[in-house]
Design a protein around this motif. Structure first.
Motif, PDB file in Angstrom:
ATOM      1  N   LEU A 139      45.111  40.597  50.951  1.00 14.38           N
ATOM      2  CA  LEU A 139      45.278  39.139  50.916  1.00 14.38           C
ATOM      3  C   LEU A 139      44.830  38.495  52.227  1.00 14.38           C
ATOM      4  O   LEU A 139      45.156  38.981  53.302  1.00 14.38           O
ATOM      5  CB  LEU A 139      46.763  38.803  50.680  1.00 14.38           C
ATOM      6  N   THR A 140      44.078  37.408  52.118  1.00 15.99           N
ATOM      7  CA  THR A 140      43.696  36.638  53.308  1.00 15.99           C
ATOM      8  C   THR A 140      44.054  35.167  53.083  1.00 15.99           C
ATOM      9  O   THR A 140      44.300  34.740  51.950  1.00 15.99           O
ATOM     10  CB  THR A 140      42.176  36.758  53.598  1.00 15.99           C
ATOM     11  N   GLN A 143      43.631  32.480  49.932  1.00 16.36           N
ATOM     12  CA  GLN A 143      43.540  33.114  48.616  1.00 16.36           C
ATOM     13  C   GLN A 143      44.781  32.781  47.778  1.00 16.36           C
ATOM     14  O   GLN A 143      45.827  32.421  48.313  1.00 16.36           O
ATOM     15  CB  GLN A 143      43.402  34.636  48.768  1.00 16.36           C
ATOM     16  N   ALA A 167      48.475  31.999  52.194  1.00 17.94           N
ATOM     17  CA  ALA A 167      48.013  32.087  50.803  1.00 17.94           C
ATOM     18  C   ALA A 167      48.605  30.959  49.971  1.00 17.94           C
ATOM     19  O   ALA A 167      49.594  30.335  50.342  1.00 17.94           O
ATOM     20  CB  ALA A 167      48.421  33.433  50.213  1.00 17.94           C
ATOM     21  N   THR A 205      44.084  27.736  39.127  1.00 17.76           N
ATOM     22  CA  THR A 205      43.076  28.244  40.061  1.00 17.76           C
ATOM     23  C   THR A 205      41.675  27.749  39.692  1.00 17.76           C
ATOM     24  O   THR A 205      40.678  28.413  39.985  1.00 17.76           O
ATOM     25  CB  THR A 205      43.094  29.794  40.093  1.00 17.76           C
ATOM     26  N   ASP A 211      43.292  35.698  43.203  1.00 16.42           N
ATOM     27  CA  ASP A 211      42.648  36.755  44.004  1.00 16.42           C
ATOM     28  C   ASP A 211      43.481  38.031  43.979  1.00 16.42           C
ATOM     29  O   ASP A 211      42.946  39.129  44.102  1.00 16.42           O
ATOM     30  CB  ASP A 211      42.506  36.283  45.458  1.00 16.42           C
ATOM     31  N   LYS A 230      41.123  37.263  39.138  1.00 15.87           N
ATOM     32  CA  LYS A 230      39.720  36.852  39.245  1.00 15.87           C
ATOM     33  C   LYS A 230      38.810  38.028  38.862  1.00 15.87           C
ATOM     34  O   LYS A 230      39.089  39.170  39.244  1.00 15.87           O
ATOM     35  CB  LYS A 230      39.462  36.446  40.700  1.00 15.87           C
TER      36      LYS A 230
END
Ligand SMILES: NC(=O)c1ccc[n+]([C@@H]2O[C@H](COP(=O)([O-])OP(=O)(O)OC[C@H]3O[C@@H](n4cnc5c(N)ncnc54)[C@H](OP(=O)(O)O)[C@@H]3O)[C@@H](O)[C@H]2O)c1
Length: 326
Positions: A139-140, A143, A167, A205, A211, A230
C-alpha cells in the motif's frame, strides 16, 4: 489455578472454567507470566471449532495472547527478568488462565506507561494488519484499500494504519458499528451484509476497483473482494476465513479476476521471514513512540465470562479488542 478449558471441538459453549489447573513451568527459552489480561482473538473460535490447521486437541487451556508480569524465566533466557511486564503469544494456548508460559523470543515489553490490558493487540492484531497493508499489500499513499471487519480488533488496526499512510479507506462492518469505523477515519463505510459489495467499491473508485483488499471473511465475500480489486495491479491479501472456506480456481484468475492473491499467516511469517517480521515490529514501535498507536481500550470480561465473550465474537456483535481478566 483457574483456567478456561476447551473440552470439545463444538465451539465456545464447551469452554469451561476449572479451578485446579496446574501452574505451568517454563522450559528452556520460555518465561512464565501472571496473566493480568488475555486477548480474545478470532483464532480462539477457529481452535474451538477445530478449523485452525494443526490446532490444539481438547482438553486444552484456551487463549493465545497474554500480558502481565514475568514470574519465572526458563533456562537460557536472557534480557527478561521477573517483574518485567510483557505481552506475547503462545499459539498452543494457555492464556485464559492465571499463569501462562510464553516463548521468550516473541515476548515484548509492555510500552512504558501502559497498563497490561492496553497492550493487547500489539503482538497479534497490529502486526497482522501492518503485514497485510505494507510488506504484502504494497500500500502507498493515495491508493484505495478495502478493509473487511473494520470494526474488529484487526480491522480497526488496519484502518488506523492505512489512514496514517495516506490511503483512502473503504471499510465494511455490520450496520451498528459504522460510527466507530468512521471515527477511526475511514472514508467510506459499507454494510458487510450487502450482497453487492464489489459494485459499491467500483462505484467509489471511479469504476477501476481497489488497489488493495484485506480479506478476512471468506465465503462469498472472497469472491466480492476479487471482483472489487483493480485489474492486473490490484492485490487481495487473504488472512482469515471467519465466514468459511471459499475456492479460487486457475480459470477464475485467468478469465475473471486478473488480480494478485497473497496468503498471510502471521505465525508462518514470523518463522519463515523473521527479517520482515523484525521490520514490521520496528515500524510498529516507531508508531507507538510517535503516538500514532496509543494504548488500547479493550472491552473487559471476567475470566469466567470467557465463553460469553467468544460467543459474542462469533455472533459478530463485538466491536474492537476483547480482554479476559483472570
Ligand atoms: N492470518 C493471520 O495471521 C491472522 C491474524 C489475526 C487475525 N486473523 C483473522 O483476522 C480476522 C479478524 O480477527 P479478529 O480477531 O480481529 O476478530 P474481529 O475482527 O474482532 O471479529 C470478527 C469480525 O469479522 C466479521 N465477520 C464477517 N463474517 C463473519 C462470520 N461469518 N462470522 C464471524 N465474524 C464475521 C464480523 O464483523 P462485521 O459483523 O462488522 O462484518 C466480526 O465482528 C479473522 O478472520 C481472523 O482469523 C488472521
Amino acid at each position: 489455578m483457574r483456567a478456561l478449558q476447551q473440552t470439545s471441538l463444538n465451539g465456545p459453549r464447551d469452554l469451561r472454567l476449572i479451578t485446579d489447573a496446574p501452574v505451568p513451568r517454563p522450559g528452556p527459552g520460555e518465561i512464565l507470566i501472571r496473566v493480568a489480561a488475555a486477548g480474545v482473538n478470532f483464532v480462539d473460535i477457529s481452535q474451538a471449532r477445530g478449523t485452525f490447521a494443526g490446532g490444539p486437541q481438547p482438553p486444552y487451556t484456551a487463549g493465545i495472547e497474554g500480558a502481565g508480569p514475568i514470574t519465572a524465566v526458563g533456562e537460557g533466557v536472557t534480557g527478561l527478568e521477573p517483574g518485567v511486564h510483557v505481552i506475547g503469544v503462545g499459539i498452543r494456548g494457555g492464556a485464559f488462565a492465571e499463569y501462562m508460559v510464553l516463548p521468550a523470543a516473541g515476548a515484548i515489553p509492555v510500552p512504558a506507561g501502559w497498563a497490561d490490558p492496553q497492550a493487547l493487540g500489539l503482538v497479534v492484531n497490529w502486526p497482522t494488519a501492518l503485514a497485510a497493508l505494507k510488506p504484502l499489500g504494497g500500500l502507498t499513499a493515495g491508493q484505495a484499500v478495502l478493509i473487511h471487519a473494520a470494526a474488529g480488533g484487526t480491522g480497526q488496526a488496519a484502518v488506523r494504519i492505512a489512514k496514517h499512510y495516506g490511503a483512502t479507506v473503504i471499510a465494511t462492518a455490520s450496520p451498528g458499528k459504522h460510527e466507530v469505523v468512521r471515527a477511526l477515519g475511514a472514508d467510506h463505510v459499507l454494510d458487510s451484509h450487502d450482497a453487492d459489495l464489489a459494485a459499491e467499491v467500483r462505484r467509489l473508485t471511479g469504476g477501476v476497483g481497489a488497489d488493495l483488499v484485506l480479506e478476512s471473511v471468506g465465503g462469498a465475500v472472497l469472491e466480492a473482494g476479487l471482483a472489487a480489486a483493480k485489474r492486473v495491479t490490484g492485490r487481495v491479501v487473504v488472512y482469515g476465513l471467519a465466514g468459511g472456506r471459499a475456492t479460487v480456481t486457475n480459470w477464475d484468475l485467468v478469465y475473471r479476476h486478473q488480480v494478485q492473491v497473497v496468503g498471510l499467516n502471521i505465525g508462518t511469517l514470523i518463522q519463515a521471514a523473521p527479517q520482515i517480521f523484525g521490520e514490521i515490529m520496528g515500524e510498529l514501535f516507531g508508531l507507538v513512540a510517535a503516538g500514532v498507536i496509543g494504548p488500547g481500550e479493550p472491552t473487559e470480561y471476567e475470566l469466567a465470562d470467557g465463553p460469553k465473550a467468544l460467543a459474542e465474537l462469533e455472533a459478530r456483535t463485538t466491536v474492537g479488542k476483547l480482554a479476559l481478566l483472570p
